[in-house]
Design a protein around this motif. Sequence first.
Motif, mmCIF file in Angstrom:
data_model
loop_
_atom_site.group_PDB
_atom_site.id
_atom_site.type_symbol
_atom_site.label_atom_id
_atom_site.label_comp_id
_atom_site.label_asym_id
_atom_site.label_seq_id
_atom_site.Cartn_x
_atom_site.Cartn_y
_atom_site.Cartn_z
ATOM 1 N N ARG A 1 -7.711 1.083 -4.612
ATOM 2 C CA ARG A 1 -8.642 0.651 -3.587
ATOM 3 C C ARG A 1 -8.308 1.400 -2.304
ATOM 4 O O ARG A 1 -7.140 1.619 -1.998
ATOM 5 N N ARG A 2 -9.340 1.830 -1.578
ATOM 6 C CA ARG A 2 -9.103 2.439 -0.266
ATOM 7 C C ARG A 2 -9.586 1.445 0.776
ATOM 8 O O ARG A 2 -10.665 0.858 0.622
ATOM 9 N N ASP A 3 -8.790 1.227 1.825
ATOM 10 C CA ASP A 3 -9.207 0.247 2.835
ATOM 11 C C ASP A 3 -9.850 0.951 4.036
ATOM 12 O O ASP A 3 -10.033 2.176 4.036
ATOM 13 N N THR B 1 -4.006 -0.102 -7.936
ATOM 14 C CA THR B 1 -4.189 -1.387 -8.616
ATOM 15 C C THR B 1 -3.638 -1.375 -10.029
ATOM 16 O O THR B 1 -3.584 -2.406 -10.678
ATOM 17 N N VAL C 1 -13.350 0.927 -0.676
ATOM 18 C CA VAL C 1 -13.961 0.740 -1.996
ATOM 19 C C VAL C 1 -12.892 0.782 -3.093
ATOM 20 O O VAL C 1 -11.796 1.290 -2.873
ATOM 21 N N ASP C 2 -13.213 0.217 -4.246
ATOM 22 C CA ASP C 2 -12.371 0.288 -5.441
ATOM 23 C C ASP C 2 -12.890 1.370 -6.364
ATOM 24 O O ASP C 2 -14.107 1.500 -6.502
ATOM 25 N N SER D 1 0.835 -1.209 0.000
ATOM 26 C CA SER D 1 0.000 0.000 0.000
ATOM 27 C C SER D 1 0.865 1.252 0.000
ATOM 28 O O SER D 1 1.810 1.359 0.774
#
Length: 647
Positions: free
Chosen positions: A502-504, A512, A459-460, A435
Motif C-alpha cells: 500500500r502507498r500512503d 502487505t 492505494v493498494d 512502513s
Amino acid sequence: MSDDIFPVSEALKQSSYADNQRYLSLYQQSIDDPDGFWGEQAKRLSWSKPFSKVRNARFTPGDISIKWFEDGELNACVNCVDRHAKATPDKVAIIWEGDDPTQDKKITYAELLEQVSRLANVMREQGVQKGDRVIIYMPMIPEAAYSMLACARIGAVHSVIFGGFSPNAIADRVIDSKAKMILTADVGHRGGNLIQLKQNVDKALERDGTDSVEKVLVLKEAGNDNPWSKGRDLCWQDELAKASAECAAEAMNAEDPLFILYTSGSTGTPKGVVHSTGGYLLYAALTHHYVFDYHEGDIYWCAADVGWITGHSYIVYGPLANGATTLIFEGVPTYPDVRRIGQVVDKHQVNILYTAPTAIRALMAKGDLPAQDSTRSSLRILGSVGEPINPEAWHWYHDKIGNKQCPIMDTWWQTETGGVMITPLPGATDLKPGSATRPFFGIQPALLDADGNTLEGAVDGNLVICQSWPGQMRTVWGDHERFEQTYFSTYKNYYFTGDGARRDDDGYFWITGRVDDVLNVSGHRLGTAEIESSLVAHPAVAEAAVVGYPHDIKGQGIYVYLLPTDGTEITEELTKQVRQWVKDDISPIAAPDLIQWTHGLPKTRSGKIMRRILRKIAANEYEQLGDTSTLADPSVVDALIDNRKNR
Ligand code: PRX
C-alpha cells in the motif's frame, strides 16, 4: 497502518551521509540519469579493468537481459579483503561471537587475507576452476565467510546452503548446480545443540546424481571420528597448513556469476537465484553504506545466517566491501537466555544492529527480561528485515532494545533483489512504524492492479519495479525461461516482486505480504508446493494442501490439510510422524504447525483446489469465505470448518 511519526533526530540529520534534501536530490539523479549515477558510484569498487558501459538491461518479453558494467573486470574478494588488508591490515574485519558466550575471536583484515588465500589455494589444488560450483554448508563461524571469499577469489561460483537444511535439500542443490566440491564442518553449534553437518553431507551424497562432487573439505570442529571417505574427504586444517598464504586472484568479468542461492517460489522446486560479480557487489556495498550510515570505526552486527541472502549481502559482501567490522554470531537470540542480544551488543560495543521481526517478537514475548543486564548504549541504528514488522514489535524494538534513541530501518527486499530496495535512511526519513517507507537510489517501484494498470496516489496494489538496478538477479541457474516466467510474465515490462503493498499519502510504502503461494515463516521463505510434494510422498497421504495462517511469533505458521490414503487409520502418532517426515525431508523450518486430516478438499469442478477458502478456514475467518458456488462439493467446506472449530 499506524499514524505515529518518528522524526529524524537533529543529531542524525547532521552526522549522517544523507539528510532529506540530499536523499531527494540523489534519488532524482539516480532516476533521471542512472548511467551517470551508477557510473559514479561504481568508483567505490576497485576495477582491474575499467568498464566503458554502465547499463544494458531490458525487460522485453521473450528477451530479458540484464547487464551492468559488462566490459569491466574486478574480483569481489580483492574488493572485500585485499584492498583493506593493504590499507588497514590490523583493523578487525570479523568479530566472531560463539554460540557459547565464553567463546569469541577477532580476525583482522591481514589475517582474513591469509586464511582466504590458503583456502583458495587448497581449492585450486583440488581442481576447482573459474566457473565451477562449490557448495558451502557451514556453521556460523568465520570459516563460512572465508569459504565464500575464497570461491570469489578463484572465480568459483558458491552456493551456500543453510545449516538447517536436510540431506535431501543438499542433494537437490548439488544435482541442480552440479557442484564439484563441498566445504563443510563436522559439526555446528546452535542454541546449545550440535548439528551433524558432515553426516548430512554424507547422506546427501548417497543420492543418485550427486557424483559431480569430487572433494569434500571438512573443518574438524569437534575432532570427532566421522566416517571418512578416502580420496573424497579432506581435512581442512591439514590442507590449509600445507597451502601457500599467497594466492593470485582471478580477474572476473562484472557479469560473471558470483553465487547461486536457492530460494523457494510459488511453484516447483527451489530455484537457483544467480547474482553477478560487479553489479551485486556495488549494490550491496552502497546500500550498506547508506541504509546503516556506516562510518569508519563502527561495529556492525547483522544477526542473520549466511545461508540466506541477508547474510550474503549484509554480513559478508556489503560490509567487507566497505572495509567495515562485521560481527558473525553463531548462536540464537534466546540462548543461553533472552538477554543474549543485549549482552553481545554491550560486550562488543555494537553500534548498528540488524535483525528480523520474528526474533524481535520472540523476545518481546518475554517482556522486559531481554533488556535486563545490558545497557545497549553503544547502539545508534537498528534494522529490520525479512517480513512486515507489526507496529507492536516495532515499538518494543525501539523502546527496549534501542532505548528510544535509535531509528529503525525497516528494509524491504528479496533474495532476487540482491540488496535493500525500499527503506528509510537514518538521517533522511521520518519513520512510521510498520512502513518500509521510500525507495533506495535507482529503484522505481510502482503499484499495479490485477489487469496491469498503474495505480496512482494512496492505494493498494501489486508491487513491481520499473527498471533494472545493479543488484538484480541475472537468471535462474540453468533455466532462463523460468526466470522470465516467474518475474516478467505476470506484468509485461516490469519485474514483479510477488508482494502486495500500500502507498500512503506521503508516498510511503507498506508491504502487505506475498500475493502468491510463497510462505514467510519466521522470515524463512517456503513454497507451499515444495511442502505439499514432500507430504504426498508419505505413504499415508493421498493429497495435501498447505496454506499460511497468522502466527504470533512466526508471522506466518504452516497449516496443512491432508487427505489420507484409503484404509489409513488417523492417529496422533501418525500426525507426529508426518510432521517429522517433512522435517527430515526439507528442514525443521518447514515443519507443519497445524495438521488437519480431512476427507475432502474444496475444489472447483475442474479440480483446482481453492486455497482462498483454505486460508480463511485456517485463519478462523469463516464469515468471509467468498463465493463457494463454483465448488464441486460445497459440503466439504462445512466439514472443514467443523473440524477446525473443534481444534
Ligand atoms: O514478502 C517479502 C518479505 O520477504 C520476501 C523475500 O524473502 P527472501 O527472499 O527470503 O528475503 C528475505 C530477506 C531480504 C519478500 O518478498 N519481506 C522482506 N523484507 C520485508 C518483507 N516484508 C515486509 N517488510 C520487509 N521489510
